[in-house]
Design an enzyme around this catalytic site. Structure first.
Site, PDB file in Angstrom:
ATOM      1  N   TRP A  10      56.817   7.713  18.591  1.00 21.61           N
ATOM      2  CA  TRP A  10      56.276   8.234  19.853  1.00 21.61           C
ATOM      3  C   TRP A  10      57.339   8.320  20.947  1.00 21.61           C
ATOM      4  O   TRP A  10      57.097   8.905  21.993  1.00 21.61           O
ATOM      5  CB  TRP A  10      55.111   7.345  20.319  1.00 21.61           C
ATOM      6  CG  TRP A  10      53.851   7.519  19.512  1.00 21.61           C
ATOM      7  CD1 TRP A  10      53.735   8.043  18.253  1.00 21.61           C
ATOM      8  CD2 TRP A  10      52.523   7.162  19.920  1.00 21.61           C
ATOM      9  NE1 TRP A  10      52.422   8.036  17.855  1.00 21.61           N
ATOM     10  CE2 TRP A  10      51.652   7.500  18.856  1.00 21.61           C
ATOM     11  CE3 TRP A  10      51.981   6.583  21.076  1.00 21.61           C
ATOM     12  CZ2 TRP A  10      50.270   7.288  18.929  1.00 21.61           C
ATOM     13  CZ3 TRP A  10      50.612   6.369  21.132  1.00 21.61           C
ATOM     14  CH2 TRP A  10      49.759   6.724  20.071  1.00 21.61           C
ATOM     15  N   GLU A 166      68.029  11.361   9.762  1.00 27.59           N
ATOM     16  CA  GLU A 166      67.679  12.278  10.848  1.00 27.59           C
ATOM     17  C   GLU A 166      68.929  12.969  11.381  1.00 27.59           C
ATOM     18  O   GLU A 166      69.646  12.400  12.224  1.00 27.59           O
ATOM     19  CB  GLU A 166      67.025  11.498  11.998  1.00 27.59           C
ATOM     20  CG  GLU A 166      65.756  10.773  11.619  1.00 27.59           C
ATOM     21  CD  GLU A 166      64.877  10.509  12.828  1.00 27.59           C
ATOM     22  OE1 GLU A 166      63.708  10.901  12.788  1.00 27.59           O
ATOM     23  OE2 GLU A 166      65.363   9.936  13.822  1.00 27.59           O
ATOM     24  N   GLY A 172      64.147  17.252  17.811  1.00 27.53           N
ATOM     25  CA  GLY A 172      63.586  17.838  19.027  1.00 27.53           C
ATOM     26  C   GLY A 172      64.072  19.247  19.318  1.00 27.53           C
ATOM     27  O   GLY A 172      63.901  19.750  20.425  1.00 27.53           O
ATOM     28  N   GLY A 233      58.750  12.965  15.253  1.00 34.81           N
ATOM     29  CA  GLY A 233      58.733  12.774  16.698  1.00 34.81           C
ATOM     30  C   GLY A 233      57.596  13.556  17.336  1.00 34.81           C
ATOM     31  O   GLY A 233      56.430  13.170  17.275  1.00 34.81           O
ATOM     32  N   GLY A 234      57.937  14.702  17.920  1.00 35.10           N
ATOM     33  CA  GLY A 234      56.986  15.507  18.682  1.00 35.10           C
ATOM     34  C   GLY A 234      55.634  15.725  18.012  1.00 35.10           C
ATOM     35  O   GLY A 234      54.583  15.558  18.637  1.00 35.10           O
TER      36      GLY A 234
END
Ligand code: 13P
Length: 248
Positions: A10, A166, A172, A233-234
């Protein structure tokens, strides 16, 4: 057969009250018996998240942890503070922590060792920059990150670890690595683990891909032989996360 592990990171999003709302919204969507599901949330929301996730298949993880037991380390979170409230996972060495908070391969190693000492499963992050990929040093760079992260970690501990590959340029940015790029590096990480330890450890350790994972890309990525799930993530903050968890 390794069990898939799909985790949401998050990052610095959602207040404690928003956390309750989002967990309640996602709970039915991420229900599955086929994978471990982890929500890594800001430290201030951990207790609330654990309470909200009770009775579901959602495990709660932290996004960071310090490598000392206690003491004069203003603002840091000790490992026993996490275990005391029931946290089972912790992200270690995310590229954002390395970039903005001066974490190094050495502090990552200290944190990994400390997490194991306290029975917390570390999700150990690695990943190259765009410049490193263009210079052709991706695999060498990742191998160095992994070798240092696992110094003094036993094979028994390593078998239970999670590694998240990653690529920084994919985080992102909406620019997901190709399936071939992701599989190539995850396979190389497994070879590196087999060299440090043995085949059994390499076969047991779980390796995730992270970087702009979406409902559209999850199925192909997660069906690669060396990709055992994702660190998201997002898309972990949206109902889409349900589609990612139930990617099949
Ligand atoms: P995005 O999925 O938003 O690219 O973030 C990936 C990530 O950094 C997860 O730790």
């Amino acid at each position: 057969m390794r069990r898939k592990i799909i985790a949401g990171n998050w990052k610095m999003n959602k207040t404690p009250s928003e956390t309750v709302t989002l967990i309640n919204e996602l709970k039915p969507l991420v229900a599955t018996e086929d994978a471990d599901v982890v929500f890594c949330v800001p430290a201030i929301s951990l207790t609330t998240a654990i309470e909200a996730a009770k009775g579901s298949n959602i495990n709660i993880g932290a996004e960071n942890m310090y490598f000392e037991e206690n003491g004069a380390f203003t603002g840091e979170i000790a490992p026993n503070m996490l275990t005391d409230i029931g946290v089972k996972y912790v992200i270690i060495g995310h590229s954002e922590r390395r970039e903005y908070f001066a974490e190094t391969d050495e502090t990552v190693n200290k944190k990994v060792l400390k997490a194991f000492e306290h029975g917390i499963t570390p999700i150990v992050c690695c990943g190259e920059s765009l410049a490193q990929r263009e210079q052709g040093v991706t695999i060498d760079f990742i191998r160095t990150q992994i070798k240092i992260a696992f110094v003094n970690v036993t094979a028994e501990q390593a078998k239970t670890a999670v590694i998240a590959y990653e690529p920084i340029w994919a985080i992102g940015t909406g620019k997901v690595a190709t399936t071939e790029q992701a599989q190539e590096v995850c396979a190389a990480i497994r070879v590196c683990i087999s060299e440090i330890y043995d085949e059994a450890t390499a076969a047991a350790i779980r390796i995730q891909y992270g970087g702009s994972v979406s409902a559209a890309s999850a199925a192909e990525l997660f069906s690669q032989p060396d990709i055992d799930g994702g660190l998201v993530g997002g898309a972990s903050l949206k109902p889409d996360f349900g589609k990612i968890v139930n990617y099949k």
